[in-house]
Every structure is written in C-alpha cells, then in structure tokens.
Scaffold this active site. Sequence first.
Site, short mmCIF file in Angstrom:
data_model
loop_
_atom_site.label_atom_id
_atom_site.label_comp_id
_atom_site.label_asym_id
_atom_site.label_seq_id
_atom_site.Cartn_x
_atom_site.Cartn_y
_atom_site.Cartn_z
N SER A 1 0.83 -1.21 0.00
CA SER A 1 0.00 0.00 0.00
C SER A 1 0.87 1.26 0.00
CB SER A 1 -0.97 -0.04 1.18
OG SER A 1 -1.89 1.00 1.10
N ASP B 1 -2.60 6.52 -4.20
CA ASP B 1 -1.45 5.84 -3.60
C ASP B 1 -0.97 4.70 -4.50
OD1 ASP B 1 -3.51 4.02 -3.08
OD2 ASP B 1 -2.85 3.57 -1.06
N ASP C 1 -1.03 1.47 -4.75
CA ASP C 1 -1.93 0.42 -5.24
C ASP C 1 -3.31 0.96 -5.59
OD1 ASP C 1 -2.42 0.78 -2.46
OD2 ASP C 1 -3.35 -1.20 -2.30
N ASP D 1 -5.87 2.33 -4.20
CA ASP D 1 -7.14 2.10 -3.50
C ASP D 1 -7.54 3.32 -2.67
OD1 ASP D 1 -5.22 1.81 -1.51
OD2 ASP D 1 -6.00 -0.10 -0.73
#
Length: 573
Positions: A143, A300, A302, A304
């Site tokens: 993340s 960000d 990834d 999400d």
Amino acid sequence: MDFMKLYNEWLESATEDADLIAELESIKGNEDEIYDRFYKALTFGTAGLRGVIGAGTNRMNIYVVRQATQGLANYIIQKYGKGSVAISHDSRIKADLFMIEAARVLAGNGIKVYVTSELQPTPVLSYLVRYFKCQAGIMVTASHNPAKYNGYKAYGEDGCQMTDVAAGIVYDEISKLDMFKDVKIADLDEAVKSGLIEYVSEDVYDSYLEKVMEQQVNPGICKGAGLKVVYTPLNGTGNKLVRKVLKKIGVEEITVVPEQELPDGNFTTCPYPNPEIKEALQKGIELCEKVQPDLLLATDPDADRVGIAVKDYDGSYRLISGNENGIMLTDYILSSRKANGTLPEKPVLVKTIVTTKLINKLCEKYGCELKNVLTGFKYIGEVILNLEKKGEENRYVFGFEESYGYLAGSYVRDKDAVVASMLVCEMAAFYKKQGKSLAQVIDSLYEEYGYYLNHTSAFEFEGAAGMEKMNNIMAEIRENIPTEIDDKKVVKVSDYLLKYELDTVTGEKTAIDLPTSNVISFGLEGDNGVIIRPSGTEPKIKAYITAVGKDFNDAESIKDSLVEASKKLLGIE
C-alpha cells in the site's frame, strides 16, 4: 525460536536468490542484525503479510511468499477441493516476482490462477476475484508504506480482504510448513501452457471500467465544465485507469506530475507514498502553482486511496483531509441522488469508528441508515455482502474511512481510488458550474453542521521491541482509564478488545456487537473525542482526535490541545 540456527539454515537453503545470500553473508557475526531478521516470522493475518524486503523469516522474500501461498493452497483445497485464485501486483520492488512465485505455488497444487500481465490497482484484484468467481485473491502490495516494504494482501471469495477466521486457518497451515521442503512449485512455462496459469485479457479491465462508470451520479456533468486537474499516481498503479475514466466522463485537461507518472518502487520523489502525508503531494502542489488547476488528485501506489488538494480563496492549494473529502462526497451523492430520484429506499451509508461523526448529521438529513464498523475496509465490504445476501445490495450508497478510502457501488469489495477520482471530479464540475469551488463547499458544510475537525497522530515503534512497547501502552491505558482528557470529562468509554461501552454519566455498561479489535475510544464532552488504536499493518500507534468548535479557529485550538493530551495519555513526550 533459535535465530542463529535459522540463519544457518537460510545460508544453506536460500540459494535461489543471490541477493538474499549476499545479504546474509554481509551480516555474519552481527547478532543484532541476524536477530532482527529471524526473531519471528511475519504473521499472516487479515491484512495478509507485510514487511521489509530482505532475507529472513521476518522479511518479505520469495521463500516467505511461497510458504504463505502453500498455506493458502492447503486452505483452499481443504475447503473447496481445488478452486481458483486471482493475483495482481503494484509497483513495489519485487512485486511482479512475488506474484509469479505465488502463482507457481498455487499451480503446483493444481489450483487455477488468473494473473495480470502488468501492475493493476488493488480494487481491480477485488473485481477479478468476483469476475472469475475465484475462491481467493492475492494482491502483492505494501500500500502506502515506504519503499523498503512489500506485502501480500489475501482476499476471500467475496472479493473482500480475508476474514479473521479464514486468515487464522491459513496461518495455522503456514505454521506447519517448512518453507524450503514443504512447498509445491510448478514450472511457470508449463503451467501457462497447460492453462493452470492464465493471464487476464484486456476486455476484463474494460468491464471493470464499465462498472466504475455506472457509479456516476450526474452523467455528463464534466463535459463543458472546463475542469482542470493535476494528477499524480505517486509512481504506482493508478496512471492508466484513472486517466482513462476521467477522459470517459469528459475531463479533458489532465496534467500528470511527470516525476511520479511511471511505476517506480523506489518512490524517489515521495519516500512515504501516502496521500495522508503532505510531503507525498509536494510535487503535485508545485505543479499546481504553475498549471493553476481546480483540483489535485493523488492516488497511492496500489490505487485504492485518493488524496486531494483544491484551490483556496487566495489562489494557493489547500489539502483536503480524508474526512473532509468523505463529507463532501457523501453530501454530493446523497443530495444529487435525492434530486435525481435515484436514491434507494432505506439507503445505507457505512463508515469506520475512527471516521468523522459529522456524517451522522448528513445521514439524519437524508434519512440514511448509518452503519459504524471497525477500521479496515473489509468490514465495509462485509456490510455490502450482508445486504447482498438479502437481495438488498442496491441500498448501499457509499462507504468510506478517514484514511482516504472510498467506495460507491458493490462491484468490488475494497476501497477504490478509480471510482473515487471519478466522483471527486464529477463533484468538482457540478459545483464549478454553480460558481463554487470545493473549498467553498467544505466550508459551507462546516457552517451548516458545525466545525468538526479531525486529526490523526501516528507514533512509530520500530524493531523487535516496538510491538512489545505498543502492547504495554495499550495495557497501561486499560488499567488506568482516565476520567478527563485535556480537562474535558470522559463521558463514554468504548473498548473494542474487551467489547464493552460504558456511559460514565449514567454508569450504564453495554456490550459492543462488533468483532474484537485492540481499540479504545474516549468520548468527551462537547462531542469531542480521542481514539487510540495500534495499526494493523505498520509499527505505529495512532491517536484519532475529534475537535468540535464554535468556528474553525476554536476547533483548531481544541484539536491542538487534544493532540498534546493524547501524547501524555500514551506516555510520549
């Protein structure tokens, strides 16, 4: 655990990865370094795995990934027979390698695997699990952690992150395994040739984007609005899909931060690629000063979560918190859908317990049922699943958490920065056509409902002693529940580990009907509050502050004072 014995075993056995052997050789004789890599194994939990990339049981590497995947394979075979798994990855260092190694293990166990041919956002992985009707999913990502980290998020068949129960079973399976002897591994080329490993085709991503487009509230509103956007994918996965969906809805002027456009796991221009942190948005803000857009979007690595900055009254760019963006999106979605006649009967909105209480007032205004859940988007996904089981998933309107995670629609079961970016731009265009900026929108909501300022402080506890220190702090607070924080009376105590809620005014104690979590919440007079929670994915304790004032300056003053008081509560000078 004999860490020196493990170290020597790795020197003998971890021969497939020259980097790992070189690292192990370089720390010979350094017991502190060896201890840190081997004093424990990375724990597989509901967030999967997350750790620093490197050699050892307490690091992310191909052997830890293989062992975890063998444990997952054992779980799938025991529960489903064979089944299938979808896997994707973000721009992290070795993320593509870890994805392929996980796929090889699953194929070695006779489990069908769908893998992405290039990096993709986390919400796409959730979508793939549902699209292919898989029994599990794996997203290789850490993340928003710094570049030295990587991780492995595990998903269940519903597209949500794995439940506590399932993760517990997988962990038990992992614990039984010798990572060098008990893992079955297929040859990649043979597995692809036999069809056990299949690369996802482009039309599947197109179908995902169609689902995102279905979440528009005012279709066509961006066309002709003249909306100017600066966008940064923070060297992650959002670049293609976010830009594609913005073009589709009519946002023509998109300027991408050049240094952060392409995938780069080193994150050289943003060491903490987290939209919650101002420094991560610095390059975007600098570009805004030149381009003068209405809006900055930052997804960000990834993709999400999405952070935003908006043009302020003086022409500078104002960072909008995750709570503020959620407040604006909630109000925009509810008011527009009510006006359009598309708001369902008995609409459901979901937020986490650490997310702003101002949402309560919006739900009262629009007649929404508000569900409060534990921190972690899987709990929001669980609410959607429960509605789906009753054939009522259309009642779900919106869910969000203060850490910049948002989801409209039920097509995925994780937060989705692609749909959130689309809705933010739609919202900005909607208000721009009325002559309003988003800075004016959030300030008018504060004027209407009250100045609820939220702030999150995070305190790091690195290394082997960090976890023990965090546990001691939480135990100390539980043993010495305060009656006041910052001269404000504690009117309610909610302990989500001991699962009770105490009204300190009446003395009434009730049970909390939520899963167990190591969180303590202190409700203070005046609707102020402090919530203490160790992070589930990072070596940090977080303090979530709610400050309610007569105006912005009053709320800011209360917030600053509560931040200092929370440090004292945690024993931090």
